[in-house]
Structures are given as C-alpha cells and as structure tokens.
Design a protein around this motif. Structure first.
Motif, short mmCIF file in Angstrom:
data_model
loop_
_atom_site.label_atom_id
_atom_site.label_comp_id
_atom_site.label_asym_id
_atom_site.label_seq_id
_atom_site.Cartn_x
_atom_site.Cartn_y
_atom_site.Cartn_z
N GLN A 1 -47.22 -13.54 -19.18
CA GLN A 1 -46.60 -12.45 -18.42
C GLN A 1 -47.03 -12.52 -16.96
N SER B 1 -38.53 -14.61 -6.51
CA SER B 1 -37.10 -14.71 -6.76
C SER B 1 -36.32 -13.84 -5.76
N GLN C 1 -45.05 -15.13 -15.20
CA GLN C 1 -43.67 -14.66 -15.00
C GLN C 1 -43.61 -13.62 -13.88
N ASN C 2 -44.61 -12.76 -13.80
CA ASN C 2 -44.64 -11.77 -12.72
C ASN C 2 -44.74 -12.45 -11.36
N THR D 1 -35.59 -16.46 -17.38
CA THR D 1 -36.37 -15.21 -17.45
C THR D 1 -36.77 -14.72 -16.06
N VAL D 2 -37.17 -15.64 -15.20
CA VAL D 2 -37.67 -15.22 -13.88
C VAL D 2 -36.58 -15.30 -12.80
N SER D 3 -35.37 -15.63 -13.20
CA SER D 3 -34.22 -15.72 -12.27
C SER D 3 -34.47 -16.71 -11.13
N TRP D 4 -34.97 -17.86 -11.47
CA TRP D 4 -35.08 -18.93 -10.48
C TRP D 4 -33.90 -19.88 -10.64
N ALA E 1 -43.81 -15.50 -10.61
CA ALA E 1 -42.57 -16.22 -10.33
C ALA E 1 -41.46 -15.25 -9.91
N ARG E 2 -41.36 -14.14 -10.61
CA ARG E 2 -40.33 -13.15 -10.27
C ARG E 2 -40.51 -12.61 -8.85
#
Ligand SMILES: *[C@@H]1O[C@H](CO)[C@@H](O)[C@H](O)[C@H]1NC(C)=O
Ligand SMILES: *[C@@H]1O[C@H](CO)[C@@H](O)[C@H](O)[C@H]1NC(C)=O
Ligand SMILES: *[C@@H]1O[C@H](CO)[C@@H](O)[C@H](O)[C@H]1NC(C)=O
Ligand SMILES: *[C@@H]1O[C@H](CO)[C@@H](O)[C@H](O)[C@H]1NC(C)=O
Ligand SMILES: *[C@@H]1O[C@H](CO)[C@@H](O)[C@H](O)[C@H]1NC(C)=O
Ligand SMILES: *[C@@H]1O[C@H](CO)[C@@H](O)[C@H](O)[C@H]1NC(C)=O
Length: 507
Positions: free
Chosen positions: A85, A95, A88-89, A151-154, A91-92
């Motif tokens: 998590q 984005s 992912q945070n 998931t991370v909208s990359w 990476a987001r």
C-alpha cells in the motif's frame, strides 16, 4: 550502463572522501573555480526579470515521468512489492505519469507468456566479458506489473527487446507480437513503446552493433506490428534512446527515416560520469548545470535539421550514471541537479523528462525499504505546482531562476510560479519587481536534518517530510507577505503568486 563500473567505484570512494570532508569542515566545501562565484550575500538582492508575454514551452501533466529499469525484473523483482500500500501511495502521488521500463536488460528480455515458440533468436555475444545472459519475464510478472500500473494510474512505456534478429540482420517481431497479443487479450493499455536501448554503446554492452539506419527500419517494423492490434495502433514510439546524445547515431537514425516513425526523438543523460565529477561538489556546481543547456542546444539543432516539429524527450536521466552515488544521489543535495534539469529542459522545449529511477539503486526516488528520498518529495511538488506555459526568467549567474504557470489543479487560473535554486553557502535575497506588491505562497526546501547537503531527508518550510501511516502528509505552502524573497544557503524554493493574473496562464 555497465561500462563505467570501474569509474563508478573510483567515483564512489572519492565521493565518500568528500562526504567525510564535508562533515569535518563545512567551510572547506570546495569551489576550485570561483571565476563565476564572486557574489556574496552582501552584494544585494538578485533582481529577477520574467518575460511574461511569450511561452517557451508547455509543461504537461506528463512532463515529469519515471523509470523502473528492466534490470529490476532480472535482479530485484523479489524486493519490489507492487502490492505494498505504501508503494502504491507513493506511485499515485506522482500520477499522472509515464512509467518507462527500459534499459540494458530490455535487450536480453524474453517474453515468456506461457508459450516459448515465438521467443526467436537472441543476437548476443555470450562470450563477451560484460554480456548479460538473456532472461525471461513471465506471464505472472507481466500481469503483476500491468495490474500495478492500472492501480496507480500510471501510463506505461515499454522498451522492447531489439536483439531478437533474423538471419538478414533485421528485427524479428515475433516475440513482441506474442507479448502484445497476451496484453491485448487482457486489455492492458500501453501508452508507448521503444525498441532497444543505448545502441550507441551496444558494442560495449552486448558486443553487437545495430546500425542507425537498420534501427530506423526496425522501428518502422514495430510501427507496422502495432497496427495489427486495435489496442496498440494509437500507441506511440520514441527513439533512438541513445546513451548519450551521440550526434552521429542520433542524427543518422532520424535522417534514415526514424523521425517519421517516432513520436519523439529520445536520448539519455547523466551529469556525473567521470571519477573527477562523481563527488559532492559537483552536485551544486553551476558550471555542471550549464552543460545541460549546451547539450540541449546541440540536440535541438540535430533534431530541427531533420524535422521542424518533432518533440524531444529526455527519456532516462539522473545525477550520476551506473546507479548513482550512494549518500549523494539519494540525498538532499541531489535536488539541485534534478530541479535545475527540469528547469533547463522546460526552458529549452523538452516535452518529457523521465527520471532514472522511481525504484532501484542510489538514484531512485524511493529507496529499497520503499521510503521516499528527498527527490521524491521534490518531484511530487514539481508536479503539483508547475504546469502550463514556461517563461524566460533571468536572475544572476550564481543562482538559478525559472518561471511557469502554476498548476490550475491546485492554484487559481492566472497564477505564476517562480522556482529558484541557491546552490551557494551564503543566503541570497531575490527582488521580483513585477510582483513586489503581491502576496505569495512559499514552498522552501532545506535539508531535513543536521547532515546538511547529504541529509537523507528534506524539510518543507522547516518541517521534515515523512510519510504518516504510509500516507503522504499535506504539502502545504506558507503564506508570505509582499516584498523580497530570502533563500537559505543551499536551498531551493517554489514561490507561487496567486494574484498574478498572467494572461497566458488564464486559459
Ligand atoms: C563558503 O565557501 C567559500 C569558498 O569555498 C569559503 O571561503 C567560505 O568560508 C564559505 N563560507 C561559509 C559560511 O561556509
Ligand atoms: C576556470 O574557469 C575558466 C573560465 O570558464 C577556465 O578558463 C579555467 O580553465 C578554469 N580553471 C580551472 C582550474 O578549472
Ligand atoms: C503456442 O504457439 C503455437 C505456435 O505458434 C500455437 O500453435 C499455440 O496455439 C500457442 N499456444 C498458446 C497457449 O498460445
Ligand atoms: C526461459 O524460458 C525458456 C522456455 O521458453 C526456458 O527454456 C529457459 O530456461 C528460461 N530461462 C530462464 C533463465 O529461466
Ligand atoms: C479496455 O480498456 C479501455 C481503456 O482503459 C476501457 O475504456 C475499456 O472499457 C476496457 N475494455 C474492457 C472490455 O474492459
Ligand atoms: C531570455 O532572456 C535573456 C535576457 O534577456 C536573453 O538573453 C535570452 O536569449 C532569453 N532566452 C530566450 C529563450 O528567450
């Protein structure tokens, strides 16, 4: 880039010596050549002038992207927990962004999507002393990566193996086709592709030569391949992905028709590559920063000689090559070369700059424990604050000053941001006569602890930035009254003028 291993080790030991010096005697911070350095804090304020009538470039939401080296699949896959998590945070927070997966290992990667029949022939001199043997990316790994990106909208850019070759020397697209089929079946969006990596040094890396004109042909083959897939027929290609800006290779590729096949001419760049350069002092060296200007002038001259419109991308770039420098490329001081590179690229007209690396080795934004390095925070701030038209800003030769529209996702339309670097051991006052009477929002970045330049942390307006329960804290500016802006020694700053009402920034 492996050929610099020896240089790297030398550089590292030199860097460590310098780090040691820095602790012992900060006043000894070496500036051997001080011809450009005659200014001191008592020289009065730097008067900043900004030409607001004309935009030099446009910072898009995708202006700053990141890389994960193909090496990661081969060597570090186990340590990169895409399901984390925390990861992912992080990476987001970047984005929208491109994630490029590329690098030397891209040209040794087989796509083993449950069917080996299309793997093709890998051109390779396995006897060469630095050659890396081919390896497989499995269907599971590919799925894992693509699900993470979703998931991370990359937005994914994937570097395809260019050393799959037919007997006549042309690129064999069969294994790539298999990967695309597998991906299309799962509806994976892939924004863009590259073919191969750093052909200008292939002889050193793989003992294989691919002539620039051949590569241009191969990229056209890739272009045809993409049209076979409705899902990928609009994906773009960038190239030729040279290791340096190698004028002969770069230009020859474009001139041989490559310019018609690529969306952008792309190359890689690292500042610190020789043992004399790989040390602390060069991370704040304005002469080093200036090399990027000259470099980009050459790149644009080459590209424009072939195509008046073709975008230019800096698709892999960092402070120092070969993994970066431990204790420096991952420290507060790395922000000087990074922020300045973004500024220079913005002014010179580069469309996209992709940081080596998001994860992996010392130049990464996120360390091996998935904790953010100072440049992570700087990159997040850049993306949140800077967006839109770029203006010509002038200051003084011992500092760096850049200006652009402020991101209207976070600021009023018409707002301006001026970002400045003070890479000196004295404080500097800036006078911005055009905005003297306006209030402003300030994001001042200084070392996060008493280690100074080599701090592993960065402070925003005096508060050390850290994740809170794996989440980013609010990155709030400080309101400041009209007047001059004073910068600490060795600091960088974003100053937003919300009342600027710059007409180019209003729409
Ligand atoms: C700043 O650097 C200069 C030149 O290296 C040095 O002479 C001076 O003592 C340093 N000042 C401080 C405050 O460290
Ligand atoms: C210092 O810079 C000047 C001007 O750029 C150059 O001519 C000179 O060779 C440099 N000296 C050293 C010791 O690097
Ligand atoms: C594997 O490749 C062969 C030959 O191209 C093909 O006939 C077969 O259907 C493929 N199998 C799978 C599972 O994709
Ligand atoms: C890659 O997959 C092929 C099957 O296509 C297998 O023969 C080979 O051993 C694999 N290589 C590695 C390094 O796992
Ligand atoms: C496939 O992906 C596109 C773009 O992300 C999306 O618009 C579409 O709905 C997806 N199709 C399916 C069947 O999931
Ligand atoms: C920016 O302004 C300076 C000073 O007026 C000028 O020398 C320079 O050519 C300008 N650069 C661009 C790209 O317009």
């Amino acid at each position: 880039m492996q050929i610099f291993t020896v240089v790297y080790l030398l550089g590292l030991s030199l860097a460590l010596q310098n780090v040691h010096c820095f602790f012992v005697d900060t006043a000894a911070h070496p500036k051997e050549n001080s011809t450009k350095r005659k200014h001191k804090s008592d020289d009065g304020p730097v008067v900043v002038k900004i030409e607001l009538g004309q935009s030099l470039n446009t910072i898009s939401p995708h202006f700053v992207g990141v890389n994960i080296d193909s090496d990661t699949v081969r060597y570090h896959w186990q340590t990169l927990d895409f399901s984390s998590q925390k990861l992912q945070n992080l990476a987001r927070a970047l984005s929208p962004s491109y994630l490029r997966m590329g690098g030397t290992s891209a040209d040794g990667m087989n796509y083993f999507m449950g069917n080996a029949t299309a793997a093709g022939t890998q051109v390779f001199n396995a006897g060469h002393h630095v050659a890396k043997p081919p390896f497989n990316i499995t269907a599971d790994q590919w799925v894992y990566l693509n699900e993470f990106l979703r998931t991370v909208s990359w937005d994914f850019i994937f570097d395809l193996n260019a050393l799959k070759r037919n007997a006549d020397g042309s690129w064999d697209p069969d294994n790539a086709r298999q990967l695309l089929q597998f991906s299309a079946d799962r509806n994976y969006t892939i924004a863009g592709f590259e073919l191969g990596n750093e052909f200008d040094i292939y002889r050193s890396e793989y003992d294989v030569t691919v002539a620039p004109a051949q590569l241009a042909q191969d990229v056209m083959t890739l272009q045809k391949l993409l049209t076979e897939f409705p899902k990928y027929k609009s994906s773009f290609i960038i190239g030729p992905e040279t290791a340096y800006f190698a004028p002969e290779y770069f230009q020859a590729f474009l001139a041989a028709g490559g310019y018609k096949a690529v969306h952008a001419a792309s190359f890689h760049h690292y500042y610190l590559m020789t043992d004399e350069e790989r040390n602390l002092q060069h991370f704040t060296d304005i002469d080093m920063m200036d090399t990027m200007k000259a470099h980009l002038d050459e790149v644009f001259a080459e590209v424009r000689s072939v195509d008046p419109q073709l975008p230019v991308w800096l698709s892999e770039t960092s402070s120092a090559n070969n993994g970066g420098l431990a204790g420096l490329s991952d420290a507060f001081v790395a922000g000087f070369l990074w922020l300045d590179k973004l500024g220079v690229c913005a002014v010179k007209g580069v469309e996209t700059v992709m940081r080596q690396a998001f994860y992996g080795r010392d130049y990464s934004l996120v360390d091996g424990d998935l904790n953010p390095n100072p440049d992570f925070w700087l990159t997040v701030l850049y993306k949140r604050i800077v967006r839109g038209a770029v203006f010509n800003a002038t200051g003084r030769h011992d500092v760096r000053v850049y200006a652009a529209c402020a991101n209207t996702d976070n600021f009023k339309a018409g707002s301006l941001v001026v970002y400045m670097l003070n890479p000196n051991n004295y404080s500097v006052t800036f006078d911005l006569p055009q905005f003297q009477s306006q209030s402003r929002l300030v994001y001042s970045l200084t070392p996060g602890d008493s280690n100074g330049l080599i701090s592993k942390f960065v402070s925003l307006n005096g508060v050390k930035l850290e994740l809170v329960n794996d989440e980013l804290p609010d990155l709030k500016p400080e309101s400041a009254p009209p007047g001059v802006v004073t910068m600490d020694p060795y600091s960088y700053i974003f100053v937003v003028f919300p009342e600027a009402k710059i007409s180019i920034c209003l729409h």
